[in-house]
Scaffold this active site. Structure first.
Site, short mmCIF file in Angstrom:
data_model
loop_
_atom_site.label_atom_id
_atom_site.label_comp_id
_atom_site.label_asym_id
_atom_site.label_seq_id
_atom_site.Cartn_x
_atom_site.Cartn_y
_atom_site.Cartn_z
N ASN A 46 0.84 -1.19 0.00
CA ASN A 46 0.00 0.00 0.00
C ASN A 46 0.89 1.25 0.00
O ASN A 46 1.94 1.29 0.65
CB ASN A 46 -1.02 0.00 1.14
CG ASN A 46 -0.43 -0.29 2.51
OD1 ASN A 46 0.60 -0.93 2.62
ND2 ASN A 46 -1.09 0.20 3.53
N GLU A 48 0.44 5.18 0.69
CA GLU A 48 -0.47 6.22 1.18
C GLU A 48 0.01 7.59 0.72
O GLU A 48 1.08 7.74 0.15
CB GLU A 48 -0.56 6.11 2.71
CG GLU A 48 -1.16 4.78 3.13
CD GLU A 48 -1.44 4.64 4.61
OE1 GLU A 48 -0.94 5.48 5.41
OE2 GLU A 48 -2.16 3.69 4.98
N CYS A 57 -4.11 0.73 -2.67
CA CYS A 57 -3.95 -0.53 -1.94
C CYS A 57 -2.86 -1.41 -2.55
O CYS A 57 -2.57 -1.33 -3.75
CB CYS A 57 -5.25 -1.33 -1.97
SG CYS A 57 -6.59 -0.58 -1.06
N GLU A 59 -2.97 -4.55 -3.30
CA GLU A 59 -3.46 -5.44 -4.36
C GLU A 59 -3.41 -4.76 -5.73
O GLU A 59 -2.99 -5.33 -6.73
CB GLU A 59 -4.91 -5.85 -4.11
CG GLU A 59 -5.15 -6.63 -2.85
CD GLU A 59 -5.48 -5.74 -1.65
OE1 GLU A 59 -4.81 -4.72 -1.45
OE2 GLU A 59 -6.41 -6.10 -0.93
N CYS A 88 -10.27 -4.99 -0.15
CA CYS A 88 -11.38 -4.03 -0.12
C CYS A 88 -12.23 -4.18 -1.39
O CYS A 88 -11.83 -4.84 -2.36
CB CYS A 88 -10.85 -2.60 0.02
SG CYS A 88 -10.25 -1.90 -1.53
N CYS A 91 -10.63 -3.12 -4.74
CA CYS A 91 -9.64 -4.08 -5.24
C CYS A 91 -10.31 -5.34 -5.79
O CYS A 91 -9.87 -5.90 -6.79
CB CYS A 91 -8.64 -4.43 -4.15
SG CYS A 91 -7.52 -3.07 -3.79
N1 THU Z 1 -5.36 -1.45 2.28
C1 THU Z 1 -4.81 -2.26 1.34
O1 THU Z 1 -3.65 -2.09 0.95
N2 THU Z 1 -5.57 -3.26 0.83
C2 THU Z 1 -6.86 -3.51 1.20
O2 THU Z 1 -7.52 -4.35 0.59
C3 THU Z 1 -7.45 -2.80 2.33
C4 THU Z 1 -6.72 -1.58 2.77
C5 THU Z 1 -4.56 -0.35 2.82
C6 THU Z 1 -5.00 1.02 2.38
C7 THU Z 1 -4.49 1.89 3.51
O3 THU Z 1 -3.15 2.25 3.23
C8 THU Z 1 -4.49 0.96 4.72
O4 THU Z 1 -4.63 -0.36 4.23
C9 THU Z 1 -5.63 1.25 5.71
O5 THU Z 1 -6.85 1.26 5.05
#
Ligand code: THU
Length: 135
Positions: A46, A48, A57, A59, A88, A91
């Site tokens: 991920n 940010e 994300c 994925e 999520c 994704c």
């Molecule tokens: N996140 C992912 O990388 N994949 C997911 O399927 C769910 C959420 C990350 C996004 C963000 O950086 C952190 O998790 C908190 O939501």
């Protein structure tokens, strides 16, 4: 040709990717590893952003790496996150574009398998490319 699936190796690749997560805001590190039918593994973490909504994300980073390298046939996804986490909704939709039957392995931050699933179960009645056929 079926690629032999080493779920442990895929989970380990996801753990390695989670070490590279850029998650200064949520502190929730996620690693993803996508196995393509070519046998290659593409990883993602991920990423940010100070403008929170621009976060991507793990994925999607992994899938976009595979697609941008010309590997469109995806076989399986492994995820690594604290306690294990499901992909999520956004994704799931992106994954569904490339394989509605994708196999999914959820691991904790050490790569221990927490749950096994498939995109068919996680995204029933999907909107996919076939919905746009003959348009
Ligand atoms: N996140 C992912 O990388 N994949 C997911 O399927 C769910 C959420 C990350 C996004 C963000 O950086 C952190 O998790 C908190 O939501």
């Amino acid at each position: 040709m079926e690629v032999s699936l080493d779920s442990k190796a895929l989970l380990n690749a996801a753990v390695g990717a989670s070490d590279r997560a850029y998650a200064p805001y949520s502190k929730f590190k996620v690693g993803a590893a996508v196995l393509a039918k070519s046998g290659k593994i593409y990883t993602g973490c991920n990423v940010e952003n100070a403008s929170y909504g621009l976060t991507v994300c793990a994925e999607r980073v992994a899938v976009f790496k595979a697609i941008s390298e010309g590997d469109k046939e995806l076989e399986a996804l492994a995820l690594s996150a604290e306690g294990g986490a499901y992909p999520c909704g956004a994704c799931r939709q992106v994954l569904q574009e490339f394989n509605p039957n994708l196999r999914i392995f959820l691991g904790d931050s050490e790569g221990q398998l927490v749950a096994e699933s498939s995109l068919k179960d996680l995204l029933p009645k999907p909107f996919g490319p076939e919905c746009l056929e003959n348009k």
